[in-house]
Design a protein around this motif. Structure first.
Motif, mmCIF file in Angstrom:
data_model
loop_
_atom_site.group_PDB
_atom_site.id
_atom_site.type_symbol
_atom_site.label_atom_id
_atom_site.label_comp_id
_atom_site.label_asym_id
_atom_site.label_seq_id
_atom_site.Cartn_x
_atom_site.Cartn_y
_atom_site.Cartn_z
ATOM 1 N N SER A 1 0.840 -1.189 0.000
ATOM 2 C CA SER A 1 0.000 0.000 0.000
ATOM 3 C C SER A 1 0.880 1.246 0.000
ATOM 4 O O SER A 1 1.829 1.357 0.769
ATOM 5 N N GLY A 2 0.584 2.173 -0.885
ATOM 6 C CA GLY A 2 1.349 3.411 -0.939
ATOM 7 C C GLY A 2 2.442 3.424 -1.985
ATOM 8 O O GLY A 2 3.089 4.457 -2.184
ATOM 9 N N PHE A 3 2.667 2.301 -2.660
ATOM 10 C CA PHE A 3 3.650 2.283 -3.740
ATOM 11 C C PHE A 3 2.982 2.798 -5.014
ATOM 12 O O PHE A 3 2.716 2.048 -5.955
ATOM 13 N N ASP A 4 2.691 4.084 -5.038
ATOM 14 C CA ASP A 4 1.852 4.633 -6.100
ATOM 15 C C ASP A 4 2.537 5.732 -6.913
ATOM 16 O O ASP A 4 1.906 6.393 -7.730
ATOM 17 N N VAL A 5 3.838 5.937 -6.682
ATOM 18 C CA VAL A 5 4.601 6.844 -7.544
ATOM 19 C C VAL A 5 5.212 5.990 -8.646
ATOM 20 O O VAL A 5 6.017 5.091 -8.368
ATOM 21 N N TYR A 6 4.813 6.249 -9.882
ATOM 22 C CA TYR A 6 5.238 5.415 -11.008
ATOM 23 C C TYR A 6 6.147 6.199 -11.943
ATOM 24 O O TYR A 6 5.757 7.251 -12.456
ATOM 25 N N VAL A 7 7.356 5.702 -12.138
ATOM 26 C CA VAL A 7 8.282 6.302 -13.101
ATOM 27 C C VAL A 7 8.913 5.186 -13.915
ATOM 28 O O VAL A 7 9.064 4.050 -13.440
ATOM 29 N N VAL A 8 9.284 5.510 -15.141
ATOM 30 C CA VAL A 8 9.961 4.544 -15.999
ATOM 31 C C VAL A 8 11.263 5.143 -16.489
ATOM 32 O O VAL A 8 11.324 6.313 -16.891
ATOM 33 N N GLY A 9 12.322 4.356 -16.412
ATOM 34 C CA GLY A 9 13.630 4.807 -16.854
ATOM 35 C C GLY A 9 14.390 3.677 -17.512
ATOM 36 O O GLY A 9 13.845 2.592 -17.763
ATOM 37 N N LEU A 10 15.661 3.914 -17.784
ATOM 38 C CA LEU A 10 16.538 2.926 -18.404
ATOM 39 C C LEU A 10 17.712 2.666 -17.478
ATOM 40 O O LEU A 10 18.264 3.602 -16.897
ATOM 41 N N HIS A 11 18.065 1.410 -17.346
ATOM 42 C CA HIS A 11 19.180 1.025 -16.484
ATOM 43 C C HIS A 11 20.246 0.290 -17.278
ATOM 44 O O HIS A 11 19.957 -0.331 -18.301
#
Length: 236
Positions: A40-50
């Motif tokens: 619960s609370g894992f609601d910041v979503y970002v996408v990047g490259l590693h």
């Protein structure tokens, strides 16, 4: 306002048989816990490259679902897509510059800098309005991430990885110059998710004045060729 985020399926289907009937009962029980459990609370979503540290050819897309613990710490779980069938591929802890400066020197070698990802437009928060996305990126300026990948499921541009998690966890690193990330990987993500990296770069240009020199910017510099520095991304 309802926002539709483009679906990004996982690049690899895991090994194993399809789900059987017993799982439906388990999933019904799990639904009761979703609002109070640790996810619960894992609601910041970002996408990047590693990329893997010291393995510049091992590059992949990473979808982060993060919980903001406080102004100095985010905890993220990483997936290879954003659908219900995405594979869990790793974890990332993100700390502020203030917190990073408290770490022992030996520990700092595990933490990659974030300013290039932000200032280049490479890191995106799909679904967020531009103003909210920029506010998030401003908060992340000068921060650092400690990232371990436990499963290399491959790339979305037809480069499959492992069907199951194999080997040791790998320490990941950030890209810190234009030309380090494989252009095919980058374009494939932007096209599939309808992202405009250059527009994001232009929109964030005023964040350059907030940038501080960061540790780790040059750690993989000599492992790439034909790269170009970005304003505001400087090694400490």
């Amino acid at each position: 306002m309802n926002v539709t985020i483009p679906s990004r399926p996982a690049p690899r289907r895991p090994a194993g048989e399809d789900k059987s009937g017993w799982l439906a009962v388990l999933e019904q029980g799990a639904n009761v816990l979703q609002q109070t459990g640790p996810m619960s609370g894992f609601d910041v979503y970002v996408v990047g490259l590693h990329c893997a540290k010291d393995h510049p050819d091992m590059q992949m897309e990473a979808h982060h679902y993060c919980r903001v613990v406080n102004d100095d710490l985010l905890q993220c779980v990483l997936f290879d897509g954003n659908t219900a069938h995405a594979n869990l591929i790793g974890i990332e802890y993100i700390v502020s510059e203030r917190m990073f400066d408290t770490l022992p020197e030996a520990e700092r070698e595990y933490w990659h800098p974030h300013n290039y990802e932000i200032l280049s437009g490479q890191l995106a928060a799909p679904g967020l309005p531009a103003v909210a996305e920029k506010a998030l990126m401003k908060q992340l300026m000068n921060s650092y991430g400690k990232t371990w990948h436990t499963w290399h499921t491959g790339r979305h541009d037809n480069r499959p990885g492992d069907a199951l998690p194999m080997g040791e966890a790998m320490l990941m690193w950030s890209f810190n110059r234009d030309g380090e990330a494989d252009e095919a990987l980058h374009l494939n993500r932007d096209e599939a998710m309808r992202l405009d990296t250059m527009a994001k770069r232009d929109h964030r240009h005023d964040l350059v004045e907030l940038a501080h020199p960061q540790h780790g910017v040059d750690d993989m510099r000599d492992q790439f060729t034909g790269t170009t520095p970005v304003e505001g991304v400087v090694n400490a």
